[in-house]
Design an enzyme around this catalytic site. Structure first.
Site, mmCIF file in Angstrom:
data_model
loop_
_atom_site.group_PDB
_atom_site.id
_atom_site.type_symbol
_atom_site.label_atom_id
_atom_site.label_comp_id
_atom_site.label_asym_id
_atom_site.label_seq_id
_atom_site.Cartn_x
_atom_site.Cartn_y
_atom_site.Cartn_z
ATOM 1 N N HIS A 17 0.837 -1.213 0.000
ATOM 2 C CA HIS A 17 0.000 0.000 0.000
ATOM 3 C C HIS A 17 0.869 1.259 0.000
ATOM 4 O O HIS A 17 0.567 2.234 -0.688
ATOM 5 C CB HIS A 17 -0.861 0.059 1.275
ATOM 6 N N LYS A 41 -15.638 -7.580 4.772
ATOM 7 C CA LYS A 41 -14.513 -7.906 5.666
ATOM 8 C C LYS A 41 -14.867 -7.740 7.136
ATOM 9 O O LYS A 41 -15.603 -6.828 7.509
ATOM 10 C CB LYS A 41 -13.316 -7.014 5.340
ATOM 11 N N ARG A 90 -2.699 -6.260 -8.181
ATOM 12 C CA ARG A 90 -1.632 -7.253 -8.005
ATOM 13 C C ARG A 90 -1.768 -8.291 -9.115
ATOM 14 O O ARG A 90 -1.398 -8.059 -10.241
ATOM 15 C CB ARG A 90 -1.720 -7.887 -6.615
ATOM 16 N N SER A 128 -2.766 -7.722 3.387
ATOM 17 C CA SER A 128 -2.911 -7.538 4.834
ATOM 18 C C SER A 128 -3.231 -8.883 5.491
ATOM 19 O O SER A 128 -2.747 -9.171 6.594
ATOM 20 C CB SER A 128 -4.031 -6.545 5.132
#
Ligand code: PNS
Length: 162
Positions: A17, A41, A90, A128
């Protein structure tokens, strides 16, 4: 003055990030890094903790403003007069989700463009969740997050272990 927003969960912020934020900050006059809520999440860190980590990691970049918002991303962009959303990409696995969000945001607020920055090759696998999983087993994470974040992550898992 061209402003952009880099929104995310940042649960916690990683070097991946930080790299995107740094690069985006060179492309725009002002970059708003905004800690937001992803309904899919369950967060490990509170919004205050996530903001604290993001602020600490980006404090040396003068044109970055760190903020938090609990509504729709496009509402925030309208309030702040921002037309560009930055997201990191990504692997190809990110693509479908990112495409859906970019198109939905544009549909809700016409004029909002999403610009994708390709991840640095060193962080193409980094997330993360990966950091948290490795930390939860006591593994090394200092190659993926700054020391300030590492300490916060360690504290979180110490607490859980008790
Ligand atoms: O880091 P993440 O979890 O991939 O970030 C996703 C995030 C927080 C940017 C996204 O869930 C979001 O924009 N949330 C705010 C609410 C919203 O606008 N949802 C609709 C997106 S189409």
């Amino acid at each position: 003055m061209v402003r952009a927003i880099y929104p995310g969960s940042f649960d916690p912020i990683t070097y991946g990030h930080i790299d995107i934020a740094r690069r985006a900050s060179t492309l725009f006059d002002e970059l708003y890094v905004v800690v937001m809520e992803n309904k899919k999440k369950n967060y490990t860190f509170t919004v205050e903790e996530r903001v604290e980590m993001v602020k600490e990691c980006l404090k040396d970049i003068p044109n970055i403003h760190v903020d938090t918002f609990s509504g729709l991303l496009v509402e925030y962009t309208a309030q702040k007069n921002i037309d560009v959303v930055i997201r990191g990409l990504r692997a190809v696995t990110d693509f479908e989700y990112e495409l859906q969000m970019a198109l939905a945001n544009k549909e809700i607020r016409n004029g909002v463009e999403t610009i994708f920055l390709m991840t640095d090759k060193n962080y193409s696998f980094l997330s993360s969740s990966l950091v948290k999983e490795v930390a939860s087993f006591g593994g090394k994470i200092s190659q993926w997050v700054p020391e300030f974040v590492e300490i916060m992550v360690r504290k979180k898992y110490e607490k859980h272990a008790k």
